[in-house]
Enzyme design. Structure first.
Site, short mmCIF file in Angstrom:
data_model
loop_
_atom_site.label_atom_id
_atom_site.label_comp_id
_atom_site.label_asym_id
_atom_site.label_seq_id
_atom_site.Cartn_x
_atom_site.Cartn_y
_atom_site.Cartn_z
N HIS A 39 0.84 -1.20 0.00
CA HIS A 39 0.00 0.00 0.00
C HIS A 39 0.88 1.25 0.00
O HIS A 39 0.68 2.16 -0.81
CB HIS A 39 -0.93 -0.02 1.22
CG HIS A 39 -1.78 1.19 1.37
ND1 HIS A 39 -3.05 1.28 0.85
CD2 HIS A 39 -1.54 2.38 1.99
CE1 HIS A 39 -3.56 2.47 1.14
NE2 HIS A 39 -2.66 3.16 1.83
N GLU A 40 1.85 1.30 0.89
CA GLU A 40 2.73 2.48 0.97
C GLU A 40 3.60 2.60 -0.28
O GLU A 40 3.84 3.72 -0.75
CB GLU A 40 3.58 2.44 2.24
CG GLU A 40 2.78 2.48 3.53
CD GLU A 40 1.81 3.65 3.66
OE1 GLU A 40 2.03 4.72 3.03
OE2 GLU A 40 0.81 3.49 4.38
N HIS B 88 -5.49 7.12 -2.50
CA HIS B 88 -6.39 6.09 -2.00
C HIS B 88 -7.47 5.79 -3.03
O HIS B 88 -7.83 6.65 -3.84
CB HIS B 88 -7.02 6.53 -0.67
CG HIS B 88 -6.07 6.43 0.46
ND1 HIS B 88 -5.93 7.42 1.40
CD2 HIS B 88 -5.19 5.47 0.82
CE1 HIS B 88 -5.00 7.07 2.28
NE2 HIS B 88 -4.55 5.89 1.94
N CYS C 235 -6.42 -2.83 -7.91
CA CYS C 235 -7.51 -2.89 -8.88
C CYS C 235 -6.96 -2.48 -10.26
O CYS C 235 -5.83 -2.00 -10.36
CB CYS C 235 -8.65 -1.95 -8.46
SG CYS C 235 -8.26 -0.19 -8.60
#
Length: 193
Positions: free
Chosen positions: A141-142, A151, A176
């Protein structure tokens, strides 16, 4: 807005250099690096030197200031290399009670704390698999932020904001389609979980 449309121009990422403080067991840091490196195209390595000598705590709180940690890493950043600091300290921001990690979009560094990723933080039995899954997800994520992503609103996307550990557990472990399209092609080997 999905991450692909919510991205900034990323710097070229050629390697990810992990630095672990003394609060992260060496074996755990090595396992995190090994798991993350399976998901990335660029090489990952764990630096043997500790990266934080004197953590700076937030005023009146038993937490380390995530922005100061990030700024400290940025001071030693090298072009093409992302420095990712792993810490066992609980980290926060002046405006947030806590954060799991911190990175500047399009920057060169990120910080991830394992403190609130461990089930025992919540009074549960230790679970090495849950800790590893959460740590890898947060690192990716980071790294998505470092690569320029914001985000994402997709519930299954790794770039979805996670305000609590339960949110980490239910969101996907991959990017995604929109966020994947915003990633440098030479960064992530396995876009989907």
């Amino acid at each position: 807005m999905a991450g692909g449309a919510n991205s900034v121009e990323p710097s070229r990422i050629e390697t990810v250099r992990f630095l672990a403080d003394g609060e992260v067991p060496r074996a755990l840091a090595e396992d995190i690096v090994a798991h993350v490196s399976r998901r990335l195209v660029v090489p990952c390595r764990l630096d043997p030197a500790p990266w934080m000598n004197d953590p700076l705590h937030l005023a009146g709180r038993e937490q380390v200031d995530a922005d100061r940690l990030l700024a400290g890493l940025e001071r030693t950043a090298v072009a093409g290399t992302v420095q990712l600091g792993l810490t066992g300290f609980d980290i926060g921001l002046a405006i947030f009670t806590f954060v799991f990690g911190r990175a500047a979009r399009g920057g060169h560094c990120a910080v991830v704390s394992i403190a609130r990723l461990a089930p025992e933080h919540y009074g549960l039995e230790p679970d090495a698999d849950a800790l590893m899954r959460r740590a890898v997800t947060e690192v990716l994520h980071e790294l998505g932020h470092v690569a320029g992503l914001g985000h994402c609103n997709d519930f299954n996307c790794i770039m979805r904001f996670a305000p609590n550990v339960e949110s980490i557990d239910v969101r996907g472990s991959g990017f995604c389609a929109a966020c994947a399209a915003g990633l440098p092609r030479d960064l992530v080997a396995h876009v989907r979980g």
